[in-house]
Design a protein around this motif. Structure first.
Motif, short mmCIF file in Angstrom:
data_model
loop_
_atom_site.label_atom_id
_atom_site.label_comp_id
_atom_site.label_asym_id
_atom_site.label_seq_id
_atom_site.Cartn_x
_atom_site.Cartn_y
_atom_site.Cartn_z
N ASP A 138 -70.01 -89.66 53.30
CA ASP A 138 -69.62 -88.36 53.83
C ASP A 138 -68.58 -88.56 54.95
OD1 ASP A 138 -69.39 -85.81 54.80
OD2 ASP A 138 -71.52 -85.52 55.23
N ALA A 139 -67.35 -88.09 54.74
CA ALA A 139 -66.27 -88.25 55.71
C ALA A 139 -65.94 -86.94 56.42
CB ALA A 139 -65.03 -88.81 55.02
N THR A 140 -66.79 -85.95 56.31
CA THR A 140 -66.54 -84.65 56.92
C THR A 140 -66.45 -84.78 58.44
OG1 THR A 140 -67.79 -83.62 55.13
CG2 THR A 140 -67.34 -82.27 57.07
N GLN A 141 -65.40 -84.18 59.02
CA GLN A 141 -65.21 -84.20 60.46
C GLN A 141 -65.65 -82.87 61.08
OE1 GLN A 141 -63.92 -87.22 62.03
NE2 GLN A 141 -64.66 -87.72 59.97
N PRO A 142 -66.05 -82.89 62.35
CA PRO A 142 -66.46 -81.63 63.00
C PRO A 142 -65.36 -80.57 62.89
CG PRO A 142 -67.02 -83.51 64.37
CD PRO A 142 -66.20 -84.05 63.24
N GLY A 143 -65.71 -79.41 62.40
CA GLY A 143 -64.76 -78.33 62.25
C GLY A 143 -63.90 -78.42 61.01
N PRO B 45 -65.48 -80.12 53.91
CA PRO B 45 -66.17 -81.28 53.37
C PRO B 45 -65.20 -82.31 52.80
CG PRO B 45 -67.25 -79.27 52.67
CD PRO B 45 -65.97 -78.85 53.34
N ALA B 46 -65.50 -83.59 53.02
CA ALA B 46 -64.65 -84.68 52.55
C ALA B 46 -65.52 -85.87 52.17
CB ALA B 46 -63.63 -85.08 53.61
N LEU B 47 -65.08 -86.63 51.20
CA LEU B 47 -65.84 -87.78 50.68
C LEU B 47 -64.93 -88.99 50.59
CD1 LEU B 47 -68.73 -88.37 49.55
CD2 LEU B 47 -67.74 -88.10 47.27
N PHE B 48 -65.38 -90.10 51.17
CA PHE B 48 -64.67 -91.37 51.08
C PHE B 48 -65.34 -92.22 50.02
CE2 PHE B 48 -64.41 -95.86 52.30
CZ PHE B 48 -63.03 -96.04 52.37
N ARG B 49 -64.55 -92.78 49.11
CA ARG B 49 -65.08 -93.61 48.04
C ARG B 49 -64.53 -95.03 48.15
NH1 ARG B 49 -64.12 -88.68 45.06
NH2 ARG B 49 -66.05 -87.86 44.14
N GLN B 50 -65.41 -96.00 47.84
CA GLN B 50 -65.00 -97.41 47.81
C GLN B 50 -65.56 -98.06 46.55
OE1 GLN B 50 -64.82 -100.18 51.32
NE2 GLN B 50 -66.64 -101.05 50.37
N ARG B 51 -64.69 -98.78 45.85
CA ARG B 51 -65.09 -99.46 44.61
C ARG B 51 -64.79 -100.95 44.77
NH1 ARG B 51 -62.75 -100.94 39.53
NH2 ARG B 51 -64.16 -100.57 37.75
N ASN B 52 -65.83 -101.77 44.67
CA ASN B 52 -65.68 -103.22 44.80
C ASN B 52 -65.98 -103.86 43.45
OD1 ASN B 52 -65.47 -105.85 45.63
ND2 ASN B 52 -67.32 -105.84 46.90
N LYS B 53 -64.98 -104.46 42.86
CA LYS B 53 -65.14 -105.13 41.57
C LYS B 53 -65.00 -106.63 41.79
CE LYS B 53 -62.93 -105.69 37.04
NZ LYS B 53 -61.79 -105.28 36.19
N ALA C 74 -78.61 -83.70 57.33
CA ALA C 74 -77.71 -82.58 57.04
C ALA C 74 -76.35 -83.14 56.67
CB ALA C 74 -77.61 -81.66 58.25
N SER C 75 -76.04 -83.22 55.38
CA SER C 75 -74.77 -83.75 54.88
C SER C 75 -73.99 -82.64 54.18
CB SER C 75 -75.00 -84.90 53.92
OG SER C 75 -75.71 -85.95 54.54
N SER C 76 -72.67 -82.68 54.32
CA SER C 76 -71.83 -81.67 53.68
C SER C 76 -71.66 -81.92 52.19
CB SER C 76 -70.45 -81.63 54.36
OG SER C 76 -70.56 -81.30 55.72
N VAL C 77 -71.75 -83.18 51.77
CA VAL C 77 -71.52 -83.54 50.37
C VAL C 77 -72.57 -84.57 49.93
CG1 VAL C 77 -69.04 -83.06 50.32
CG2 VAL C 77 -69.86 -85.30 51.11
N ALA C 78 -72.81 -84.66 48.64
CA ALA C 78 -73.65 -85.73 48.09
C ALA C 78 -72.89 -87.05 48.19
CB ALA C 78 -74.00 -85.43 46.64
N GLN C 79 -73.64 -88.15 48.34
CA GLN C 79 -73.05 -89.48 48.50
C GLN C 79 -73.62 -90.43 47.45
OE1 GLN C 79 -72.94 -90.44 52.97
NE2 GLN C 79 -74.20 -88.58 52.85
N PRO C 80 -73.30 -90.21 46.18
CA PRO C 80 -73.87 -91.04 45.12
C PRO C 80 -73.25 -92.44 45.10
CG PRO C 80 -72.25 -89.54 44.21
CD PRO C 80 -72.39 -89.19 45.67
N TYR C 81 -73.91 -93.34 44.41
CA TYR C 81 -73.37 -94.68 44.20
C TYR C 81 -73.89 -95.21 42.88
CZ TYR C 81 -77.88 -96.82 45.40
OH TYR C 81 -79.20 -97.20 45.40
N HIS C 82 -73.21 -96.20 42.33
CA HIS C 82 -73.73 -96.87 41.13
C HIS C 82 -73.27 -98.32 41.12
CE1 HIS C 82 -69.70 -95.77 39.42
NE2 HIS C 82 -69.84 -96.95 38.84
N SER C 83 -74.04 -99.13 40.42
CA SER C 83 -73.77 -100.55 40.29
C SER C 83 -73.88 -100.94 38.82
CB SER C 83 -74.77 -101.37 41.12
OG SER C 83 -74.69 -102.75 40.82
N ASP C 84 -72.86 -101.64 38.33
CA ASP C 84 -72.87 -102.18 36.96
C ASP C 84 -72.77 -103.69 37.06
OD1 ASP C 84 -73.02 -100.41 34.62
OD2 ASP C 84 -71.39 -99.36 35.61
N TYR C 85 -73.72 -104.37 36.45
CA TYR C 85 -73.77 -105.83 36.55
C TYR C 85 -73.95 -106.43 35.16
CZ TYR C 85 -75.03 -110.47 38.26
OH TYR C 85 -75.05 -111.81 38.52
#
Length: 814
Positions: free
Chosen positions: A411-416, A419-427, A368-379
């Motif tokens: 998914d960074a959603t907190q109780p109460g 919805p919130a989403l944390f993103r990280q990009r590693n290049k 049960a997630s509040s938001v989608a958590q997609p990811y992608h990789s380019d190499y």
């Protein structure tokens, strides 16, 4: 409707490409009578194989004419019959001619008109040569534990799986399971943690001579058109430098054929129980451009893996679908008989629609997630490799560039809260060059001397996005980072690390006594390190604080890594060895509680004893075993800070005991039985102060992510069915024992303790192959990885095995 559309898409995708599969190894060969030196040059140009000699006096041996359709092995067998020499296969396209132990007088030339050779019915198994040693050492004279997976074991279904196909075959290899392109690979128990931060990998990965990764996860390149894979266990600091603490994985791609046009088209459709369908399509083309001088080899592929995780909160089914597409191209130029130039490039894109985890609290294969958590990789990779051979010396120069971008979300959603989403990009950008001079002899002796230079830059950027209305009550998720709402991102603290390494390395083997081989080596490396914070959160960082930690990260370090080994093969067919090797990883900067903090380098030393009897695939029974002790100082580990985000710290000193063994039996030529087992006992013997304060009152802790016990059994059967048909059957089962996600009580949840199974069957007739494979036969729900989102470490998240999946494949070679 979405699932029906996927079924139609995948079915049409497969049918449109359905030309069948596997290229025959036999080729048209036409050699005039003459001398061995000229004959092997001509044979190499006609087949695309690389054929060298350990003793140039063999070049004058008279050889007969050879005409007919046969494999390279068959042609060499006929060419060398009665010559006092034999051919040893190094990899799928490389051979070395050596003098046999008992020389026979060379035959007189045979008239060309009298020779019309037919193909040999069944080629004898070739010796295994460890090319990842960089000196082409025969397996019986390699002092160490090595697993070789030949290209013949990679069916198209395996190639489409990428690294997963290796995990199912090598008991000592393990992985996290966050998703394709996001995983960390471990060999033996040399594992830092399951979360991804700025640390360098503990396992080095190579495509040929080109390094694939540095401070980044496994790129998970698909294994299409691969001649084989070698896994060297234990530290490989002398030959491979930083980031090879646990060992290295070397993928050997098939080389362009300079003389013959050909290719292969493969396709398959798959159905996953409880989930969406999938499919794969690949094509290989070999194109000679200038006869016997220039050739191009290209491979392209696309893979769709159907989802099987349902999100009940968002009312969506099979959310974790993954698509992968990419390709490789190699241009081979042979300007002269003793020069080879390979210009290569590779590209791969991975797109994951959502995260791979589920929650047992919600239900099997559900979360049960509040938001989608997609990811992608380019190499992307580019490499130039030059080899020059003269007499028994070989010069190899490899220079290349890698750019790897991994974008993840949690998914960074907190109780109460909204919805919130944390993103990280590693290049990660990597430039590396290595130049080495090698003298390798067929008896495992010889030496190498090399220099290398490497530059790597890793940039991690982070942001937090809230999706609630502007009027929603503010709930702090990351200290100092605002939550704007309505999909507006706010920047969080990131970090950039740079490293420059200049290295001189060498290794030599000699035989002080008959049957006793001593090898000594060393690597001298100077590393220049620097780091800086990116977009630091103002309320938590001051200019003075940043200046201090960045000054700590900006430093120069010099390391010397010695190695030595002793090997005895005085008893015929039995190899005994002792080996000592070291490895290290440089330090850098990480983000901890939105502040930039430095971490130190770590260093590892391993002493191991082992034996080997027989060669797998050649001898009726082949046995190998190994016992190793590892001392690991100032362990770098990607842990979580007080917020729950990945960070990096030195967690203390540890030790690891490893015991492993393998048996390969060929009771009859068509059947091979393979069994292996590994046991690891790892402990954090001297935890750092913060680890001691957070957990278990200072008691020693198990190192994370590697099972204490693992094993594999497999059977492989290959036999002809009539004149032009062949049958291939295989079955395997791998047990992965219990492990823990990380260090300490927060990440101390158990994972593993499951069995993964697979069976396959294939029938080949001429250029066409039809295959059927089935994975996870018993539809096991084993937990591969216990991490969901780092913003919720209390929920019982797990990453299940892919449910029972069946694939039907069709290949066509031309």
């Amino acid at each position: 409707m979405g699932r029906k559309t996927d079924v139609l898409f995948v079915t049409a995708f497969a049918i449109a490409a359905a030309s069948p599969a596997r290229a025959a190894d036999r080729q048209s060969i036409d050699l005039a009578p003459g001398r061995l030196g000229e004959a092997v040059v001509a044979l190499g140009r006609q087949t695309g194989a690389s054929i060298g000699m350990s003793d140039q006096s063999l070049a004058g041996i008279a050889t007969p004419a050879i005409r007919g359709r046969m494999s390279t092995a068959g042609a060499l067998s006929q060419l060398l019959r009665g010559s006092g020499a034999k051919a040893r296969q190094i990899d799928a396209s490389t051979w070395r001619i050596v003098r046999a132990r008992k020389s026979a007088p060379p035959p007189s030339p045979t008239p060309a008109a009298a020779v019309q050779l037919a193909p040999v019915a069944q080629e004898p198994p070739a010796d295994i040569i460890v090319t990842a040693s960089k000196r082409d050492i025969p397996l019986p004279r390699y002092a160490g534990m090595v697993e070789t997976v030949t290209g013949g074991l990679f069916e198209t279904a395996d190639a489409a799986q990428g690294t997963a196909a290796l995990l199912s075959r090598v008991a000592s290899l393990s992985s996290t399971h966050a998703g394709a392109g996001r995983n960390k690979l471990f060999i033996r128990a040399i594992a830092d943690s399951g979360v991804a931060g700025p640390t360098q990998a503990t396992t080095g990965q190579y495509l040929g001579d080109m390094r694939l990764n540095y401070a980044a996860p496994d790129p998970d390149l698909r294994l299409y058109d691969v001649g084989g894979v070698e896994v060297l266990e234990g530290p490989q600091g002398t030959l491979y430098g930083a980031g090879s603490l646990g060992g290295i994985i070397r993928i050997i791609p098939n080389a362009p054929n300079l003389a013959q046009f050909g290719g292969q088209i493969s396709t398959g459709v798959s159905a996953t129980q409880h989930g969406d369908p999938g499919g794969d399509l690949s094509a290989i083309l070999n194109l000679p451009i200038v006869a016997e001088k220039v050739a191009l080899r290209v491979v392209g592929y696309g893979v769709q893996e159907g989802g099987y995780i349902d999100d009940v909160l968002r009312d969506k089914d099979d959310v974790n679908r993954t698509r992968t597409y990419g390709g490789r191209a190699t241009l081979r130029i042979a300007p002269a008989d003793d020069w080879t130039i390979d210009l290569s490039t590779a590209y791969q894109h991975i797109e994951g629609d959502d995260a791979q985890y589920a929650s047992r609290e919600v239900g099997r294969l559900e979360r049960a997630s509040s938001v989608a958590q997609p990811y992608h990789s380019d190499y992307i990779l580019a490499n130039a490799r030059i080899e020059h051979q003269w007499d028994d010396l070989r010069l190899v120069s490899s220079t290349g560039y890698v750019r790897n971008v991994l974008a993840e979300s949690y998914d960074a959603t907190q109780p109460g809260g909204a919805p919130a989403l944390f993103r990280q990009r590693n290049k990660v950008e990597l430039f590396s060059t290595e130049n080495r001079l090698v003298r390798d002899l067929d008896n495992g002796l010889g030496w190498l001397l090399g220099v290398s230079y490497l530059e790597s830059t890793s940039t991690i950027q982070r942001s937090l996005t809230g999706y609630g209305p502007l009027s929603a009550p503010a709930i702090e998720i990351l200290p100092g980072v605002p939550v704007y709402g309505r999909g507006r991102p706010a920047t969080a603290t990131g970090v950039r690390n740079r490293i420059k390494e200049a290295t001189l390395f060498g290794e030599a083997s000699f035989e002080p006594l008959q049957g006793l081989v001593a090898t000594v080596g060393g690597r001298l490396t100077n590393s220049r390190l620097s780091g800086e914070a990116i977009d630091p959160v103002a309320m938590l960082s001051t200019v003075a604080d940043l200046a201090r930690v960045e000054a700590q990260a900006d430093r120069s370090e010099t390391f010397f890594l010695p190695s030595f080994s002793l090997l005895s093969d005085a008893v015929k067919g039995l190899t005994l060895y002792a080996r000592f090797e070291q490895g290290f990883r440089p330090g850098g900067l990480a983000v901890d509680d939105q502040r930039a903090r430095s971490f130190r380098n770590d260093r590892i030393s391993t002493m191991e004893l082992g034996f080997r009897k027989g060669v797998p695939g050649r001898d009726t029974v082949a046995l190998s075993g190994n016992v190793a002790y590892t001392d690991w100082r100032d362990i770098q580990a990607d842990v979580t800070d007080r917020i729950g985000l990945p960070t990096t710290a030195n967690i203390g000193d540890g030790r690891i005991y490893t015991v492993e063994g393998r048996i390969v039996v060929r009771p009859i030529p068509p059947l091979t039985l393979d069994g292996s087992i590994i046991y690891n006992d790892s402990r954090l013997t001297q935890p750092a102060q913060f680890v001691r304060a957070l957990s278990y009152e200072g008691r020693s802790l198990t190192l994370p992510n590697v099972a204490n016990l693992g094993g594999r059994v497999a059977a492989d059967y290959r036999a002809p069915l009539g004149d032009d048909m062949r049958l291939h059957l295989s079955a395997s089962a791998r047990y992965v024992g219990k492990s823990r996600l990380g260090v300490g009580p927060i990440l101390g949840r158990e994972q593993g303790d499951y069995v993964d199974t697979a069976v396959s069957a294939a029938i080949t007739r001429g250029p066409v192959e039809l295959s059927l494979s089935l994975t996870n036969l018993f539809d096991s729900d084993g937990n591969r990885f216990s991490l969901g989102t780092p913003f919720d470490l209390s929920t019982d998240y797990y990453t299940p095995l892919r449910p029972r999946t069946v694939r039907i494949g069709l290949d066509f070679a031309f």
